[in-house]
Design a protein around this motif. Sequence first.
Motif, PDB file in Angstrom:
ATOM      1  N   PHE A 196      -3.165  -0.803  23.026  1.00  0.00           N
ATOM      2  CA  PHE A 196      -2.612  -1.017  24.367  1.00  0.00           C
ATOM      3  C   PHE A 196      -3.419  -0.231  25.399  1.00  0.00           C
ATOM      4  O   PHE A 196      -3.702  -0.721  26.496  1.00  0.00           O
ATOM      5  CB  PHE A 196      -1.138  -0.585  24.400  1.00  0.00           C
TER       6      PHE A 196
ATOM      7  N   ASN B 133      -1.535  -7.750  12.895  1.00  0.00           N
ATOM      8  CA  ASN B 133      -0.299  -7.555  13.654  1.00  0.00           C
ATOM      9  C   ASN B 133      -0.380  -6.341  14.568  1.00  0.00           C
ATOM     10  O   ASN B 133       0.058  -6.382  15.707  1.00  0.00           O
ATOM     11  CB  ASN B 133       0.887  -7.359  12.704  1.00  0.00           C
ATOM     12  N   ASP B 134      -0.922  -5.256  14.026  1.00  0.00           N
ATOM     13  CA  ASP B 134      -0.944  -4.007  14.789  1.00  0.00           C
ATOM     14  C   ASP B 134      -1.651  -4.179  16.131  1.00  0.00           C
ATOM     15  O   ASP B 134      -1.254  -3.596  17.130  1.00  0.00           O
ATOM     16  CB  ASP B 134      -1.636  -2.894  13.982  1.00  0.00           C
TER      17      ASP B 134
ATOM     18  N   ALA C 116       7.372   5.807  20.695  1.00  0.00           N
ATOM     19  CA  ALA C 116       7.285   5.830  19.226  1.00  0.00           C
ATOM     20  C   ALA C 116       7.174   7.267  18.726  1.00  0.00           C
ATOM     21  O   ALA C 116       6.318   7.591  17.916  1.00  0.00           O
ATOM     22  CB  ALA C 116       6.085   5.003  18.764  1.00  0.00           C
TER      23      ALA C 116
ATOM     24  N   SER D 238       5.067   7.522  15.390  1.00  0.00           N
ATOM     25  CA  SER D 238       5.835   7.139  14.203  1.00  0.00           C
ATOM     26  C   SER D 238       5.057   6.191  13.292  1.00  0.00           C
ATOM     27  O   SER D 238       5.325   4.994  13.231  1.00  0.00           O
ATOM     28  CB  SER D 238       7.178   6.541  14.600  1.00  0.00           C
TER      29      SER D 238
ATOM     30  N   ASP E  66      -0.795   0.462  17.602  1.00  0.00           N
ATOM     31  CA  ASP E  66      -0.179  -0.328  18.676  1.00  0.00           C
ATOM     32  C   ASP E  66      -0.435   0.328  20.032  1.00  0.00           C
ATOM     33  O   ASP E  66      -0.900  -0.321  20.977  1.00  0.00           O
ATOM     34  CB  ASP E  66       1.323  -0.443  18.388  1.00  0.00           C
TER      35      ASP E  66
ATOM     36  N   THR F 213       0.915   2.578  12.191  1.00  0.00           N
ATOM     37  CA  THR F 213       1.252   1.300  12.831  1.00  0.00           C
ATOM     38  C   THR F 213       1.516   1.517  14.318  1.00  0.00           C
ATOM     39  O   THR F 213       0.961   0.813  15.172  1.00  0.00           O
ATOM     40  CB  THR F 213       2.514   0.708  12.163  1.00  0.00           C
ATOM     41  N   ALA F 214       2.352   2.494  14.625  1.00  0.00           N
ATOM     42  CA  ALA F 214       2.664   2.799  16.027  1.00  0.00           C
ATOM     43  C   ALA F 214       1.438   3.360  16.736  1.00  0.00           C
ATOM     44  O   ALA F 214       1.179   3.047  17.905  1.00  0.00           O
ATOM     45  CB  ALA F 214       3.822   3.786  16.104  1.00  0.00           C
TER      46      ALA F 214
ATOM     47  N   ILE G  90       0.124  -8.444  17.993  1.00  0.00           N
ATOM     48  CA  ILE G  90       1.499  -8.830  18.352  1.00  0.00           C
ATOM     49  C   ILE G  90       1.860  -8.404  19.763  1.00  0.00           C
ATOM     50  O   ILE G  90       2.327  -9.188  20.558  1.00  0.00           O
ATOM     51  CB  ILE G  90       2.530  -8.236  17.365  1.00  0.00           C
ATOM     52  N   ARG G  91       1.636  -7.139  20.080  1.00  0.00           N
ATOM     53  CA  ARG G  91       2.045  -6.674  21.401  1.00  0.00           C
ATOM     54  C   ARG G  91       0.880  -6.591  22.376  1.00  0.00           C
ATOM     55  O   ARG G  91       1.094  -6.549  23.577  1.00  0.00           O
ATOM     56  CB  ARG G  91       2.751  -5.315  21.302  1.00  0.00           C
ATOM     57  N   ASN G  92      -0.342  -6.533  21.850  1.00  0.00           N
ATOM     58  CA  ASN G  92      -1.472  -6.291  22.748  1.00  0.00           C
ATOM     59  C   ASN G  92      -2.423  -7.471  22.892  1.00  0.00           C
ATOM     60  O   ASN G  92      -3.336  -7.428  23.702  1.00  0.00           O
ATOM     61  CB  ASN G  92      -2.243  -5.062  22.265  1.00  0.00           C
TER      62      ASN G  92
ATOM     63  N   ALA H 170       0.854  -1.189   0.000  1.00  0.00           N
ATOM     64  CA  ALA H 170       0.000   0.000   0.000  1.00  0.00           C
ATOM     65  C   ALA H 170       0.888   1.236   0.000  1.00  0.00           C
ATOM     66  O   ALA H 170       1.089   1.894   1.012  1.00  0.00           O
ATOM     67  CB  ALA H 170      -0.912  -0.013   1.211  1.00  0.00           C
TER      68      ALA H 170
END
Lengths: 404, 404
Positions: B76, B97-98, B255, B65, B72, B68-69, B101-103, B4
């Motif tokens: 969260f 993923n956004d 970020a 940033s 994230d 995506t950030a 992965i972390r959340n 994209a």
Amino acid sequence: MATAESILSFDLVHDKIRSCREVPATVGLYGNFRGGERLRNAISRMMERTFMGVEVDPSHICISSGVTAVLDLFFFATCNPGDGCLIPAPYFPAFDNDMSIRNEVIPIPVQPTDTRTYIPTVHEMEEAVLAAESKGIRARMLLVTNPGNPLGTLYPEATLKELLLWAVKRGLHVLSDEIYANSKFGPSVDEFVSMEKVTKNAVMEGLLSAETAAELVHTAYGMSKDFGMNGFRVGCLHTKNKDLLEFWQNMGMFAAVSNDTQHALAIMLEDENFVDKYVKENNRRLKKSYELLTKSFEAANLRYMPACAAMFCWLDLKSLLTEPTFTAEDNLWKEILDECRIVLTPGQACHYAEPGFFRVCYASMAPASLEIACARLTGFAEKKRRKRKSRDGQLDIDTLRTNH
Amino acid sequence: MATAESILSFDLVHDKIRSCREVPATVGLYGNFRGGERLRNAISRMMERTFMGVEVDPSHICISSGVTAVLDLFFFATCNPGDGCLIPAPYFPAFDNDMSIRNEVIPIPVQPTDTRTYIPTVHEMEEAVLAAESKGIRARMLLVTNPGNPLGTLYPEATLKELLLWAVKRGLHVLSDEIYANSKFGPSVDEFVSMEKVTKNAVMEGLLSAETAAELVHTAYGMSKDFGMNGFRVGCLHTKNKDLLEFWQNMGMFAAVSNDTQHALAIMLEDENFVDKYVKENNRRLKKSYELLTKSFEAANLRYMPACAAMFCWLDLKSLLTEPTFTAEDNLWKEILDECRIVLTPGQACHYAEPGFFRVCYASMAPASLEIACARLTGFAEKKRRKRKSRDGQLDIDTLRTNH
């Protein structure tokens, strides 16, 4: 004076970066989420030339938006929630947030037995690991900061070697935060040795396998402190750990640095002549401010830990505490804020066990302002002492009266 | 053609940004971790002028940033691990993923009943919430992308209103991803309505309290798509949620965007004349590429969903599948890669339930290259059809032989 920020030499960087603007049109496209090749090359070359003392392979560099982001991703990758990270105290207060907020890694401050040098020993580390285990916390990491924050001192090579070998034998990761590695101005400057250099030597001596070293030893660096570029948000991790490098290739997307900034920085760092001149001049300015500060402390009989690096001075104000408690330290901190309009970092925030110490950052203002700040601070201390003396005198008289 | 990314108009931005370099010396200092005031002002003004249709208060903007950030940090802050996020399918594959992965937030694709317009309904959403609940997943969020990715279409205002009121009644957060809001070129351009505008109208009609709206409705935007600036990593969240704004003030440090890039962008966006001209010209170029693509599809009798925005075309290659399965879709994807050297995004990656669809990004190459890509793709489809015809013919003969 509580922010780890140097304004002393940004005029040089600001002038330079203006001339580093010929960035290619590819700057608009997605780049490598581990950092663009050009900046990784430039930063590697700068690191190996100026402080690391070993060859730095650009493919071992991961670049993210500041060391804060680097640590956040690093702890996410290497630790599980509830794992512990050993940190020789006193230490940089923000480490707590960097490892715990998103990753729930638990900082384990390790107090120094030797409160003259603050140099940690393997014995203290071992005790800390066992104490943590008894609380159900598994130590997973040793984090050392060299040059030190808040102390502004350097670890001796022998200490680094000892800590490294102990940690690796214990299966711990070792993260060396060397973000102040180009800020060295004291007589013992040459004593700085990077953890990578210590590791390389240990491998050559057969004390450590290259594979284990590659898996467990990592270094953090950034442009924020030595180059006064906090606002540019550029930090990096040096690691040979393949899993970690692969992790960053994807996860770096959560905290990537603008390609535009990356190119400008790369162009700046590629000018080795500029870098060398800048580092030299910045250290001259740091030294000047440090001397201004410490001479004023000495004139006022304020005790401090002699520093030779970074941008901090560890000030001992125990004699001004009403009692040896953190409540008294906190009160003193507030008094200094109210009376001097100066914000210091209290020792408790740096997880130091003995009350009465403060971190002073002397690089966040021009020397002229620093002089004013010093005058206020030493004036405050003298007034405080006089008051105490007269109050103590009063007490003595009261005591006499009571007794007689 | 799977990324994209638009290269169509970056020449204009690249020229402009070169002239936006007079950044102040404060650029080296720590800034506001929610984004500097100047860029928040400039981006707010641009958003309200060009697509939001409501006043945008810079104090409601959080800059990080890249989107995506932003996502994230947003997930969260708003969700717990294991919570679910409803997303009308087909949707942008990277959302998974956004949020996860972390959340550990679980994406819940909601399939459209109406496969002509793909417009979601409240009924489908309600069913999806119940189905998730039966698996122990609590839906916490509705994420809509408008203009759409991968469809390149716009949600009707009535649909947005219906979804909004339903979600808010259900206590769900609503995140509207409007990152393509300035990429509109089709005849129905004027139909774009921002979620903030829909919300404002609903509040004015008394269908929703301003407090609830402030707490639950959020918009994501970024410079990556409309301005072709993926590499600059600048995304933002618009929210009136006070907790979220306070959260970002601290958590934004993980970020943050380089102040240097922030200033350059602010200077660029402050030039409203440039912005207006750029958006117009970019849409002219998008339209040209879109028409080149779709005319070639039509000439080859390839079915696609008509688009009017973003940079995608949803291509229906069901007729080329050997069977209606995702294995067949995957095989077709590989064949296109091998024979045409073209990477498409398969519908399965976009969580669409029916096999045989592909997202085509037509803005990641110049029109001349796009022509070549189209020729290869349509040539491949025609060859495939001929083969099938002759094989079907062969089969018919075989069948005849067997039967007789």
